[in-house]
Design an enzyme around this catalytic site. Structure first.
Site, PDB file in Angstrom:
ATOM      1  N   SER A 260     -27.495 -58.345 -13.980  1.00 39.76           N
ATOM      2  CA  SER A 260     -26.339 -57.465 -14.118  1.00 39.76           C
ATOM      3  C   SER A 260     -26.726 -56.167 -14.786  1.00 39.76           C
ATOM      4  O   SER A 260     -27.750 -56.075 -15.469  1.00 39.76           O
ATOM      5  CB  SER A 260     -25.239 -58.144 -14.942  1.00 39.76           C
ATOM      6  OG  SER A 260     -24.780 -59.321 -14.314  1.00 39.76           O
ATOM      7  N   SER A 298     -25.393 -60.267  -8.919  1.00 39.76           N
ATOM      8  CA  SER A 298     -25.448 -59.253  -9.966  1.00 39.76           C
ATOM      9  C   SER A 298     -24.052 -58.746 -10.300  1.00 39.76           C
ATOM     10  O   SER A 298     -23.223 -58.521  -9.423  1.00 39.76           O
ATOM     11  CB  SER A 298     -26.321 -58.070  -9.506  1.00 39.76           C
ATOM     12  OG  SER A 298     -26.591 -57.197 -10.576  1.00 39.76           O
ATOM     13  N   ASP A 300     -22.491 -55.620 -11.595  1.00 35.54           N
ATOM     14  CA  ASP A 300     -22.779 -54.207 -11.837  1.00 35.54           C
ATOM     15  C   ASP A 300     -21.465 -53.455 -11.978  1.00 35.54           C
ATOM     16  O   ASP A 300     -20.756 -53.213 -10.988  1.00 35.54           O
ATOM     17  CB  ASP A 300     -23.617 -53.631 -10.696  1.00 35.54           C
ATOM     18  CG  ASP A 300     -24.906 -54.418 -10.498  1.00 35.54           C
ATOM     19  OD1 ASP A 300     -25.644 -54.577 -11.480  1.00 35.54           O
ATOM     20  OD2 ASP A 300     -25.152 -54.892  -9.376  1.00 35.54           O
TER      21      ASP A 300
END
Length: 385
Positions: A260, A298, A300
């Protein structure tokens, strides 16, 4: 013999590389890309090349390194020194990939403002982050009647190096980070919420950078702070460093693409939540320029806010009144977009340059980016022109 500019440049690059080898790991202590002559982008930085170049922004860290298995912490970002609940700032959130937890994001999305510090920590520290923000807010003078607080907490998963299941981040740690927040230089690398993170298979952490627009474009400042914990194929200023080092996503199980990145963008430009959303979107372009791919696993997230003094939103107006704030036009946004892209890219690279080797949970070791070798690679690509 007449020295050409190219000869002088090669001389200085060689000196930097020799210095890297001479100093060894000592170089890692808070080294930044520009310390080694790597200038990312075309816009000038602010005085400190930090999110705190946006006047009024404060940053605090609480770093928790205990025993062999605890490698975690908290980072707090405050848009201004005042009572954030009573003087809210315009804000926006952009989700690059949503495999993560960002508490408080829906109210920002709905109302377009921020009413609490932004706290970054690890995935299982979200609840402690909220508790700390709520206690801090309720205790502020003027908030005696407050019964609802939109606590904003973001995270990355530091479970490779940290005993994350032990939930070692406490409310008191969050309060400490918030109360210690200050202007000026921001520590980077293995600090605060970046203590146990891994980025591109190397030690990640906290990084920051800024850009200052020329007066002809408004003279505004954009500052970025990142918590890096993601994968991809590392590029530094366009050079395929990860590929040359032989460490990149899908090459080995440590360097998976998942992870992340939390990105906080601050500006003093008079922009509303709609254009802050557009600014936040550009931050992901900065991440992409470093080789990040916003993989399936992830998280983000970008939070963008403006602390321009005329932008602040009173919690309760005493009379029915129309907002009179003057905002930048859409046509004026492009320089801020570029500033955001460049500052995000450099903040991510700074998080890697400042980080040190770390041993953590179960004796796992994550090495920091090998700067002497990185400088060799960058020099070799410069010589290919």
């Amino acid at each position: 013999m007449v020295l050409t500019k190219e000869m002088v440049d090669k001389y200085w690059i060689s000196l930097v590389i020799l210095s890297c080898f001479a100093m060894g790991n000592e170089l890692k202590a808070q080294t930044r890309a520009r310390d080694l002559g790597i200038e990312i982008g075309i816009l000038p930085t602010g005085k400190l090349n930090s999110i705190t170049d946006v006047e009024g922004v404060l940053v605090g860290h609480l770093t928790k390194i205990q025993g062999k298995d605890i490698r975690t912490g908290v980072t707090a970002i405050l848009p201004h020194r005042g009572n954030l609940f009573q003087e809210k700032t315009p804000a926006a959130v952009f989700v690059g990939n949503g495999f993560g937890k960002l508490a408080g994001s829906t109210q920002i999305e709905e109302l377009g403002n921020l009413e609490s510090p932004i706290v970054l920590t690890n995935t299982l520290g979200i609840a402690a982050g909220m508790e700390g923000i709520i206690e801090y807010t309720l205790e502020l003078p003027g908030n005696e009647a407050v019964q609802s607080v939109n606590a904003v907490v973001g995270e990355t998963n530091d479970g490779y190096l940290n005993d994350i299941r032990g939930q070692h981040v406490r409310k008191e740690d969050v309060l400490s980070a918030i109360r210690s927040a200050k202007e000026g230089r921001v520590e980077e690398g293995n600090v605060g919420a970046g203590t146990g993170t891994v980025c591109f298979g190397f030690k990640g952490g906290i990084g920051t950078s800024s850009r200052k627009l020329p007066e002809s474009l408004g003279g505004y400042t954009v500052g970025v702070l990142v918590q890096t914990n993601f994968g991809g194929v590392l590029q530094i200023n366009g050079v395929p460093v990860g590929e040359e080092l032989g460490q990149y996503s899908f090459k080995n199980h440590l360097e998976s693409a998942d992870g992340s990145c939390m990105i906080i963008v601050a500006t003093d430009a008079p922009v509303n939540e709609r254009n802050l959303k557009r600014i936040a979107q550009r931050a992901m372009m900065g991440l992409a320029r470093t080789g990040g791919i916003a993989s399936n696993g992830s998280g983000d997230y970008v939070i963008a806010f403006s602390n321009h003094s005329q932008n602040r939103i009173a919690h309760q107006a005493t009379t029915l009144d129309l907002l009179q704030n003057e905002m930048l036009r859409n046509d004026d946004m492009s320089p801020l977009f570029l500033a955001t892209i460049e500052a995000t890219e450099e903040a991510i690279i700074n998080s890697l340059f400042a980080a040190n080797d770390m041993e953590g949970k179960e004796g796992r070791i994550v090495k920091s980016l090998p700067l002497p070798r990185v400088m060799e690679i960058i020099k070799s690509f410069g010589n290919k022109d």
